[in-house]
Enzyme design. Sequence first.
Site, mmCIF file in Angstrom:
data_model
loop_
_atom_site.group_PDB
_atom_site.id
_atom_site.type_symbol
_atom_site.label_atom_id
_atom_site.label_comp_id
_atom_site.label_asym_id
_atom_site.label_seq_id
_atom_site.Cartn_x
_atom_site.Cartn_y
_atom_site.Cartn_z
ATOM 1 N N SER A 1 -24.180 -7.914 50.541
ATOM 2 C CA SER A 1 -22.915 -8.047 49.795
ATOM 3 C C SER A 1 -23.087 -8.732 48.449
ATOM 4 C CB SER A 1 -21.870 -8.771 50.656
ATOM 5 O OG SER A 1 -22.410 -9.933 51.235
ATOM 6 N N THR B 1 -23.223 -7.773 55.402
ATOM 7 C CA THR B 1 -24.628 -7.684 55.003
ATOM 8 C C THR B 1 -24.727 -6.898 53.692
ATOM 9 O OG1 THR B 1 -25.106 -5.651 56.239
ATOM 10 C CG2 THR B 1 -25.389 -7.754 57.417
ATOM 11 N N TYR C 1 -32.223 9.882 54.954
ATOM 12 C CA TYR C 1 -31.010 9.073 54.793
ATOM 13 C C TYR C 1 -29.918 9.601 55.733
ATOM 14 C CZ TYR C 1 -26.814 7.145 52.485
ATOM 15 O OH TYR C 1 -25.619 6.504 52.214
ATOM 16 N N SER D 1 -21.734 7.078 56.143
ATOM 17 C CA SER D 1 -21.601 7.915 54.942
ATOM 18 C C SER D 1 -21.147 9.285 55.391
ATOM 19 C CB SER D 1 -22.954 8.041 54.244
ATOM 20 O OG SER D 1 -22.914 9.068 53.273
ATOM 21 N N ILE E 1 -20.733 -1.765 47.331
ATOM 22 C CA ILE E 1 -19.630 -1.652 48.290
ATOM 23 C C ILE E 1 -19.496 -2.957 49.086
ATOM 24 C CG2 ILE E 1 -18.890 -0.439 50.383
ATOM 25 C CD1 ILE E 1 -20.176 2.129 49.176
ATOM 26 N N GLY E 2 -20.628 -3.516 49.510
ATOM 27 C CA GLY E 2 -20.604 -4.739 50.310
ATOM 28 C C GLY E 2 -19.944 -5.887 49.562
HETATM 29 P P1 NAD Z 1 -26.087 -0.949 46.512
HETATM 30 O O1 NAD Z 1 -27.516 -0.566 46.337
HETATM 31 O O2 NAD Z 1 -25.174 -0.892 45.329
HETATM 32 O O3 NAD Z 1 -25.992 -2.399 47.170
HETATM 33 C C1 NAD Z 1 -26.735 -2.665 48.329
HETATM 34 C C2 NAD Z 1 -26.706 -4.136 48.639
HETATM 35 O O4 NAD Z 1 -27.543 -4.367 49.784
HETATM 36 C C3 NAD Z 1 -27.276 -4.993 47.530
HETATM 37 O O5 NAD Z 1 -26.538 -6.195 47.521
HETATM 38 C C4 NAD Z 1 -28.711 -5.250 47.989
HETATM 39 O O6 NAD Z 1 -29.259 -6.419 47.462
HETATM 40 C C5 NAD Z 1 -28.499 -5.366 49.491
HETATM 41 N N1 NAD Z 1 -29.692 -5.107 50.290
HETATM 42 C C6 NAD Z 1 -30.530 -4.045 50.210
HETATM 43 N N2 NAD Z 1 -31.508 -4.160 51.131
HETATM 44 C C7 NAD Z 1 -31.266 -5.313 51.802
HETATM 45 C C8 NAD Z 1 -31.911 -5.988 52.859
HETATM 46 N N3 NAD Z 1 -33.005 -5.486 53.407
HETATM 47 N N4 NAD Z 1 -31.387 -7.161 53.332
HETATM 48 C C9 NAD Z 1 -30.253 -7.685 52.783
HETATM 49 N N5 NAD Z 1 -29.594 -7.085 51.765
HETATM 50 C C10 NAD Z 1 -30.102 -5.931 51.279
HETATM 51 O O7 NAD Z 1 -25.578 -0.027 47.705
HETATM 52 P P2 NAD Z 1 -24.161 0.681 47.954
HETATM 53 O O8 NAD Z 1 -24.162 1.982 47.239
HETATM 54 O O9 NAD Z 1 -23.059 -0.276 47.736
HETATM 55 O O10 NAD Z 1 -24.296 1.025 49.507
HETATM 56 C C11 NAD Z 1 -23.788 0.174 50.535
HETATM 57 C C12 NAD Z 1 -23.665 0.979 51.822
HETATM 58 O O11 NAD Z 1 -22.772 2.069 51.613
HETATM 59 C C13 NAD Z 1 -24.992 1.601 52.270
HETATM 60 O O12 NAD Z 1 -25.077 1.531 53.680
HETATM 61 C C14 NAD Z 1 -24.873 3.049 51.812
HETATM 62 O O13 NAD Z 1 -25.638 3.912 52.607
HETATM 63 C C15 NAD Z 1 -23.381 3.278 52.011
HETATM 64 N N6 NAD Z 1 -22.867 4.406 51.223
HETATM 65 C C16 NAD Z 1 -22.921 4.367 49.862
HETATM 66 C C17 NAD Z 1 -22.426 5.466 49.139
HETATM 67 C C18 NAD Z 1 -22.437 5.478 47.637
HETATM 68 O O14 NAD Z 1 -22.229 6.570 47.055
HETATM 69 N N7 NAD Z 1 -22.631 4.363 46.976
HETATM 70 C C19 NAD Z 1 -21.902 6.576 49.817
HETATM 71 C C20 NAD Z 1 -21.875 6.558 51.197
HETATM 72 C C21 NAD Z 1 -22.355 5.472 51.890
#
Ligand code: NAD
Length: 264
Positions: free
Chosen positions: A15, A13, A154, A141, A19-20
Amino acid sequence: MHIDLSGKTSLVTGSTAGIGHAIAKGLAATGANVVVNGRSQGKVDEAVAAVKKSAKGGTITGVAADVSTAEGCAALVKAQPDVDILINNTGIFEPKGFFDIPDEDWQRFFDVNVMSGVRLSRAYMPAMLKRNWGRIVFIASESALMIPKEMIHYGMTKTAQLSISRGLAELTRGTAVTVNAVMPGPTMSEGVKTFVADLARQNGQSEAEAAANFVKQHRPGSLIQRFATVEEIANMVVYVSSKEAAVTNGAALRAEGGLVQTIA
Ligand code: NAD
């Protein structure tokens, strides 16, 4: 170790970015079929084309659906009724002081970060148990353990994911299904790049300086003293999704650069 997931179907999801997206590419490189998800059809199509470049024989498809709603999750499950590997990655974050966070934000964070994984696990896990193989991974996280004072809402959602992940693992007793959580630390995803660019603008710094300062000031406990790359997080997720990770179940795995100081 050679990870081969050919014949397995995975859904990641959120992606289309971050990260996804790296996880989707990582799984594609193992030969798995990958279903990409995001909210807009255009972004999903672009992401599918990008993930296809990493594919090793598996099919790469996409479903546009908003996983923060019950309807969106139902539409996703209707389009892709069965998966072997479910990566609950979608998540949002936004720094906001506790006294400024309205009820609606608490609800929105809970819907996007927690209920998406609850609904999809409820839909896909029974068939995994019946087939006696499956992987569910929640992208939590380090904020699940080190609640950030600048975004307590969060942190709450990330702790909730650990609780759900461990609880679901209890339902896998005696099967070859595993449910785990991965806890990234600060990671240079698309979302974080925007956050760092804002910081740089506010402080009159370059983006590299803003990123380095953020780690130094706000995550001083980081042993790597830098942001992780999205690929470094994806590596852990691909491993825990693999057949080789058969005995890792009910775990909260760290990929946080040593930020969390406790041993266990
Ligand atoms: P990002 O914002 O770079 O990407 C998020 C993705 O999710 C995007 O593709 C966006 O379009 C999609 N998205 C958002 N809401 C959505 C919805 N309602 N339905 C379907 N798709 C949706 O985010 P990221 O930083 O890659 O974070 C991904 C995961 O990793 C999250 O759960 C975040 O909490 C976790 N995380 C991130 C970090 C960080 O520093 N980046 C650290 C710890 C945990």
